[in-house]
Scaffold this active site. Sequence first.
Site, PDB file in Angstrom:
ATOM      1  N   TYR A   1      -9.562 -37.076  90.484  1.00 21.18           N
ATOM      2  CA  TYR A   1      -8.851 -36.058  89.402  1.00 21.18           C
ATOM      3  C   TYR A   1      -9.765 -35.448  88.871  1.00 21.18           C
ATOM      4  O   TYR A   1      -9.524 -33.691  88.856  1.00 21.18           O
ATOM      5  CB  TYR A   1      -8.158 -37.231  88.461  1.00 21.18           C
TER       6      TYR A   1
ATOM      7  N   SER B   1      -7.386 -29.942  82.701  1.00 25.22           N
ATOM      8  CA  SER B   1      -7.350 -31.112  81.963  1.00 25.22           C
ATOM      9  C   SER B   1      -8.707 -30.862  81.600  1.00 25.22           C
ATOM     10  O   SER B   1      -9.654 -30.198  81.827  1.00 25.22           O
ATOM     11  CB  SER B   1      -7.103 -32.429  82.619  1.00 25.22           C
TER      12      SER B   1
HETATM   13  N1  LIG Z   1      -0.551 -36.512  80.531  1.00 25.86           N
HETATM   14  C1  LIG Z   1      -1.460 -36.132  80.006  1.00 25.86           C
HETATM   15  O1  LIG Z   1      -2.042 -36.464  78.855  1.00 25.86           O
HETATM   16  C2  LIG Z   1      -2.281 -34.667  80.572  1.00 25.86           C
HETATM   17  C3  LIG Z   1      -3.334 -34.259  80.069  1.00 25.86           C
HETATM   18  C4  LIG Z   1      -4.279 -33.108  80.587  1.00 25.86           C
HETATM   19  C5  LIG Z   1      -3.449 -32.772  81.685  1.00 25.86           C
HETATM   20  N2  LIG Z   1      -2.455 -33.295  82.395  1.00 25.86           N
HETATM   21  C6  LIG Z   1      -1.951 -32.327  83.590  1.00 25.86           C
HETATM   22  O2  LIG Z   1      -0.401 -31.893  83.294  1.00 25.86           O
HETATM   23  C7  LIG Z   1       0.147 -32.083  84.609  1.00 25.86           C
HETATM   24  C8  LIG Z   1       1.362 -32.929  84.361  1.00 25.86           C
HETATM   25  O3  LIG Z   1       1.186 -34.387  84.074  1.00 25.86           O
HETATM   26  P1  LIG Z   1       1.853 -35.321  83.668  1.00 25.86           P
HETATM   27  O4  LIG Z   1       1.516 -35.842  82.462  1.00 25.86           O
HETATM   28  O5  LIG Z   1       3.451 -34.734  83.448  1.00 25.86           O
HETATM   29  O6  LIG Z   1       2.129 -36.029  84.828  1.00 25.86           O
HETATM   30  P2  LIG Z   1       3.293 -37.151  85.599  1.00 25.86           P
HETATM   31  O7  LIG Z   1       4.175 -37.746  84.369  1.00 25.86           O
HETATM   32  O8  LIG Z   1       2.394 -38.250  86.181  1.00 25.86           O
HETATM   33  O9  LIG Z   1       3.966 -36.152  86.705  1.00 25.86           O
HETATM   34  C9  LIG Z   1       3.396 -35.768  87.704  1.00 25.86           C
HETATM   35  C10 LIG Z   1       4.432 -35.069  88.495  1.00 25.86           C
HETATM   36  O10 LIG Z   1       3.673 -34.609  89.699  1.00 25.86           O
HETATM   37  C11 LIG Z   1       4.503 -34.943  90.870  1.00 25.86           C
HETATM   38  N3  LIG Z   1       4.037 -35.190  92.208  1.00 25.86           N
HETATM   39  C12 LIG Z   1       2.955 -36.244  92.435  1.00 25.86           C
HETATM   40  N4  LIG Z   1       2.611 -36.070  93.633  1.00 25.86           N
HETATM   41  C13 LIG Z   1       3.457 -35.210  94.169  1.00 25.86           C
HETATM   42  C14 LIG Z   1       3.513 -35.022  95.563  1.00 25.86           C
HETATM   43  N5  LIG Z   1       2.694 -35.511  96.554  1.00 25.86           N
HETATM   44  N6  LIG Z   1       4.349 -33.742  95.757  1.00 25.86           N
HETATM   45  C15 LIG Z   1       5.188 -33.113  94.964  1.00 25.86           C
HETATM   46  N7  LIG Z   1       5.182 -33.536  93.581  1.00 25.86           N
HETATM   47  C16 LIG Z   1       4.029 -34.707  93.172  1.00 25.86           C
HETATM   48  C17 LIG Z   1       5.281 -36.107  90.358  1.00 25.86           C
HETATM   49  O11 LIG Z   1       6.496 -36.549  91.047  1.00 25.86           O
HETATM   50  P3  LIG Z   1       6.770 -37.969  91.490  1.00 25.86           P
HETATM   51  O12 LIG Z   1       7.799 -38.299  90.398  1.00 25.86           O
HETATM   52  O13 LIG Z   1       7.430 -38.026  92.778  1.00 25.86           O
HETATM   53  O14 LIG Z   1       5.669 -38.861  91.409  1.00 25.86           O
HETATM   54  C18 LIG Z   1       5.631 -35.914  89.041  1.00 25.86           C
HETATM   55  O15 LIG Z   1       6.671 -34.880  88.722  1.00 25.86           O
HETATM   56  C19 LIG Z   1      -0.822 -32.392  85.525  1.00 25.86           C
HETATM   57  O16 LIG Z   1      -1.150 -31.518  86.536  1.00 25.86           O
HETATM   58  C20 LIG Z   1      -2.036 -33.219  84.684  1.00 25.86           C
HETATM   59  O17 LIG Z   1      -2.972 -33.223  85.455  1.00 25.86           O
HETATM   60  C21 LIG Z   1      -1.700 -34.261  81.842  1.00 25.86           C
END
Ligand SMILES: NC(=O)c1ccc[n+]([C@@H]2O[C@H](COP(=O)([O-])OP(=O)(O)OC[C@H]3O[C@@H](n4cnc5c(N)ncnc54)[C@H](OP(=O)(O)O)[C@@H]3O)[C@@H](O)[C@H]2O)c1
Length: 251
Positions: free
Chosen positions: A169, A156
Site C-alpha cells: 500500500y 495517503s
Molecule cells: N480511509 C482513510 O483513512 C484514507 C486515508 C488516506 C488515504 N485514503 C485513500 O482514499 C481513497 C479512498 O479510500 P476509502 O477509505 O474510501 O477506501 P474504501 O472504503 O476501502 O473504498 C475503496 C474503494 O475502492 C474500490 N476498489 C477496490 N478494489 C477495486 C477494484 N479491483 N476495481 C474497482 N474498484 C475497486 C472499492 O470497491 P469494492 O466495494 O468493490 O471493494 C471501494 O469502492 C483510497 O485511494 C485510499 O488509499 C484513505
Amino acid sequence: MIIPSSYEINEGDLEGKVILVTGANRGLGLATTIDLARAGAIVIMLGRDIGSLEYAYDKVLDLGYKEPILYPLDLEGATPEDYQELQDNITTNFEKLDGLIHNAAILGTMMPIDQYDIRLWYSTLQINLSAPFMLTQFLIPLLNKSEDARILFLSSEQGREAKAYWGAYGVSKFGIEGFSKTLSEELEKTHIKVNSLDPGHMSTEMRRTAYPAEDSSKIPPPESKSPSIVYLMLPENSDIHGQQLTIAKLD
Ligand SMILES: NC(=O)c1ccc[n+]([C@@H]2O[C@H](COP(=O)([O-])OP(=O)(O)OC[C@H]3O[C@@H](n4cnc5c(N)ncnc54)[C@H](OP(=O)(O)O)[C@@H]3O)[C@@H](O)[C@H]2O)c1
C-alpha cells in the site's frame, strides 16, 4: 499545499462537466460522487461490484442530484481492451472528459516485508498503481478535448513518509505521488491540471481494516473530505497543478 476543508457546494458549480470517479460505490468515492452530482456534474461511477454501484446510484437519485452513469469494471483484471472500450463509450456519449479522480484502492495487508503475501503484493500494485496508469493513458485524449480538465490521484500519508508494515500500500502510494508529478510535468502546457491529494483519516472500511481497535466515531467521515475534491474541480482553481495536496484540519 493545503486546500480548504470548508468549501460550501453550490448547485450548478460543475454544470456541464463530466467526471469519472473510480471506487465510486462506497467510502470517499461515494461521498465524492454525491457532492459532484450535487454541484451539477455528470459522474461516471466506476466500480467492480454492480450491486453496490446500483445502490450508490439510487442514493444519488434519491437526493435529487444529477443522474450519474454506472460503469462496472474490475481494476485488478482490466485489460487494455477494457480501457479502450471505456474510452469509446465516453467518446460516443460525451465526446470529452473534464475530470478523472483516481480514488479506488485496496489496503493489501499490514505485514513486515519478509512475510508479505506475494500475490497480494501484485494485486495491490495492480489496483492502486498500474490501473491508474492505464486508465490515465486511455483517457488523456478525452481530457484533452475539455477546455479545463483535472486528474486527481488519491494518495495517503503513507505515500509521503514510509512506515513499517504498510508494505505494498505504502509503495503504491509513493508510486502514485511519483506518477502524479511526472504526468503534471508532461502535461504542463495543456489544459489538464494534475495533482495528488492526501485526504487525511476517514472512517471508511479501509481505515477500519487498518485500525480495527480504533473508535471510528472519533474519525471524520468521508463526507467531511469530499467537498475539498469538488473545490479542486472548480474552474477558478485551474491554477493548482503539480502539487502534493492535503486538506486543512480546521477551516
Ligand atoms: N480511509 C482513510 O483513512 C484514507 C486515508 C488516506 C488515504 N485514503 C485513500 O482514499 C481513497 C479512498 O479510500 P476509502 O477509505 O474510501 O477506501 P474504501 O472504503 O476501502 O473504498 C475503496 C474503494 O475502492 C474500490 N476498489 C477496490 N478494489 C477495486 C477494484 N479491483 N476495481 C474497482 N474498484 C475497486 C472499492 O470497491 P469494492 O466495494 O468493490 O471493494 C471501494 O469502492 C483510497 O485511494 C485510499 O488509499 C484513505
